[in-house]
Scaffold this active site. Structure first.
Site, PDB file in Angstrom:
ATOM      1  N   CYS A   2      39.360  36.413  34.499  1.00  0.00           N
ATOM      2  CA  CYS A   2      39.328  36.850  35.893  1.00  0.00           C
ATOM      3  C   CYS A   2      38.514  35.859  36.727  1.00  0.00           C
ATOM      4  O   CYS A   2      37.435  35.428  36.307  1.00  0.00           O
ATOM      5  CB  CYS A   2      38.701  38.240  35.972  1.00  0.00           C
ATOM      6  SG  CYS A   2      38.384  38.809  37.654  1.00  0.00           S
TER       7      CYS A   2
ATOM      8  N   ASN B 140      34.792  49.722  33.072  1.00  0.00           N
ATOM      9  CA  ASN B 140      34.925  50.153  34.471  1.00  0.00           C
ATOM     10  C   ASN B 140      35.362  51.608  34.573  1.00  0.00           C
ATOM     11  O   ASN B 140      34.974  52.316  35.504  1.00  0.00           O
ATOM     12  CB  ASN B 140      35.881  49.222  35.239  1.00  0.00           C
ATOM     13  CG  ASN B 140      37.324  49.401  34.855  1.00  0.00           C
ATOM     14  OD1 ASN B 140      38.028  50.247  35.383  1.00  0.00           O
ATOM     15  ND2 ASN B 140      37.801  48.606  33.895  1.00  0.00           N
TER      16      ASN B 140
ATOM     17  N   HIS C 180      38.506  39.180  30.378  1.00  0.00           N
ATOM     18  CA  HIS C 180      37.055  39.251  30.196  1.00  0.00           C
ATOM     19  C   HIS C 180      36.418  37.886  30.018  1.00  0.00           C
ATOM     20  O   HIS C 180      35.211  37.730  30.204  1.00  0.00           O
ATOM     21  CB  HIS C 180      36.718  40.102  28.962  1.00  0.00           C
ATOM     22  CG  HIS C 180      37.083  41.541  29.113  1.00  0.00           C
ATOM     23  ND1 HIS C 180      37.853  42.215  28.184  1.00  0.00           N
ATOM     24  CD2 HIS C 180      36.798  42.442  30.073  1.00  0.00           C
ATOM     25  CE1 HIS C 180      38.015  43.472  28.576  1.00  0.00           C
ATOM     26  NE2 HIS C 180      37.399  43.629  29.715  1.00  0.00           N
TER      27      HIS C 180
ATOM     28  N   GLU D 226      32.817  40.743  28.283  1.00  0.00           N
ATOM     29  CA  GLU D 226      32.593  39.958  29.500  1.00  0.00           C
ATOM     30  C   GLU D 226      31.169  39.404  29.525  1.00  0.00           C
ATOM     31  O   GLU D 226      30.948  38.222  29.813  1.00  0.00           O
ATOM     32  CB  GLU D 226      32.824  40.805  30.757  1.00  0.00           C
ATOM     33  CG  GLU D 226      32.539  40.049  32.051  1.00  0.00           C
ATOM     34  CD  GLU D 226      32.566  40.922  33.292  1.00  0.00           C
ATOM     35  OE1 GLU D 226      31.739  40.702  34.195  1.00  0.00           O
ATOM     36  OE2 GLU D 226      33.409  41.841  33.360  1.00  0.00           O
TER      37      GLU D 226
ATOM     38  N   CYS E 192      43.769  46.178  38.308  1.00  0.00           N
ATOM     39  CA  CYS E 192      43.208  45.309  39.337  1.00  0.00           C
ATOM     40  C   CYS E 192      43.925  43.963  39.257  1.00  0.00           C
ATOM     41  O   CYS E 192      44.735  43.720  38.348  1.00  0.00           O
ATOM     42  CB  CYS E 192      41.702  45.126  39.124  1.00  0.00           C
ATOM     43  SG  CYS E 192      41.281  44.238  37.600  1.00  0.00           S
TER      44      CYS E 192
ATOM     45  N   THR F 109      30.945  42.301  36.331  1.00  0.00           N
ATOM     46  CA  THR F 109      31.849  42.587  37.447  1.00  0.00           C
ATOM     47  C   THR F 109      32.126  44.072  37.627  1.00  0.00           C
ATOM     48  O   THR F 109      32.397  44.524  38.738  1.00  0.00           O
ATOM     49  CB  THR F 109      33.197  41.853  37.276  1.00  0.00           C
ATOM     50  OG1 THR F 109      33.789  42.251  36.028  1.00  0.00           O
ATOM     51  CG2 THR F 109      33.019  40.350  37.321  1.00  0.00           C
TER      52      THR F 109
ATOM     53  N   CYS G  57      32.639  42.931  41.418  1.00  0.00           N
ATOM     54  CA  CYS G  57      33.838  42.474  42.127  1.00  0.00           C
ATOM     55  C   CYS G  57      34.277  43.482  43.190  1.00  0.00           C
ATOM     56  O   CYS G  57      34.006  44.682  43.085  1.00  0.00           O
ATOM     57  CB  CYS G  57      34.968  42.165  41.152  1.00  0.00           C
ATOM     58  SG  CYS G  57      35.998  43.554  40.670  1.00  0.00           S
TER      59      CYS G  57
END
Length: 286
Positions: free
Chosen positions: A103, A228, A81, A133, A12, A170, A198
């Site tokens: 991010c 993720n 993170h 994170e 990403c 996220t 996100c």
């Protein structure tokens, strides 16, 4: 056999930005007369292949404030993170050259968490309580903070009626967050919603679900440490029972897809493109 590759698979924006910064630092700052150290605060991403490659190029991984002295005079890169406010201050105090690659989506949640406390509100985040994170975000809170994972958790926390702000990690499963939000909106809670999953995560999850719903087999490529990627696996598994979670092409088993007419492939946000392409070559050769 038809192979359907997800267009959103792979790095990403935030991950690509962080990884590219490390390689740029290697090119610019190593090999000089002083040969000063380059360090990442925590593994730059949750992918062992990338981390090992960086290690082979001399990049050190700092696992906490107690190890910051190892990077004296060198360069420290904060991973995507993010970190807590205290850790950020400790990193800046070293006098090293610092690149904050947190991010932007994570930065936004950090600001939301801090503002909630400053306004006298409780901060609630849907996510994994031990994920870096989430622990980093909690480190920006000015007041009470809670981590939840279900509508039942929200009910338990909100039983006291305290004004609160609800956000999400996220990479949290968007559908699960929607369930939590819908549950909260259906009750008389003093709750502000910050929809912070996100956009890249949402697109990746939606595409993975579409592909998995129309194939006979599904592969999800990524590190077992990647939050993720685990969410993608859960989503795909709910749509296609014949779903498998792998790190590289070496983990593939041809027996999985002997009777399959169509196989889908997706990958987490920390999975390098070369690994995805290797998996695709293997599957297309079955």
């Amino acid at each position: 056999m038809e192979v359907i590759a997800a267009r959103t698979a792979g790095f990403c924006f935030g991950v690509k930005r962080a990884v590219c910064q490390v390689y740029d630092c290697i090119s610019r700052e190593q090999g000089g007369s002083e040969n000063l150290p380059i360090c990442t605060y925590g593994p730059i991403i949750h992918n062992e292949t990338v981390v090992e490659d960086l290690k082979s190029r001399g990049v050190r991984v700092i696992h906490g404030a107690s190890e910051l002295a190892q990077c004296h005079g060198g360069t420290i890169i904060i991973r995507s993170h993010g970190v807590s406010e205290e850790e950020e201050n400790q990193i800046q105090a070293t006098g090293a050259k610092v690149y904050d690659m947190t991010c932007p989506f994570v930065k936004k949640i950090q600001r939301i968490a801090r503002q909630a406390g400053e306004e006298g509100k409780r901060f609630i985040i849907a996510g994994n309580p031990v994920h870096p994170e989430v622990t980093g975000i909690l480190g920006w809170c000015r007041g009470e903070a809670q981590v939840i994972q279900s509508p039942e958790d929200l009910d338990r926390v909100m039983a006291d009626g305290k004004p609160s702000v609800l956000a999400a990690q996220t990479t949290f499963n968007k559908n699960k967050f929607d369930e939590i939000v819908d549950s909260g909106l259906g009750k008389d809670y003093n709750l502000v919603i910050a929809r912070s999953v996100c956009s890249a995560t949402v697109q990746r999850q939606e595409e993975a679900a579409r592909i998995a719903s129309k194939v006979d087999g599904m592969l999800v490529v990524g590190s077992p440490e990647s939050s993720n990627t685990r969410k993608l696996y859960e989503i795909c598994k709910s749509k296609c029972f014949n779903t498998h979670y792998i790190q590289t092409a070496d983990d593939l088993n041809q027996q999985w897809f002997l009777t399959a007419d169509r196989v889908g492939v997706t990958a987490g946000a920390s999975t390098p493109q070369n690994i995805i392409e290797e998996v695709l070559r293997y599957v297309r050769g079955i």
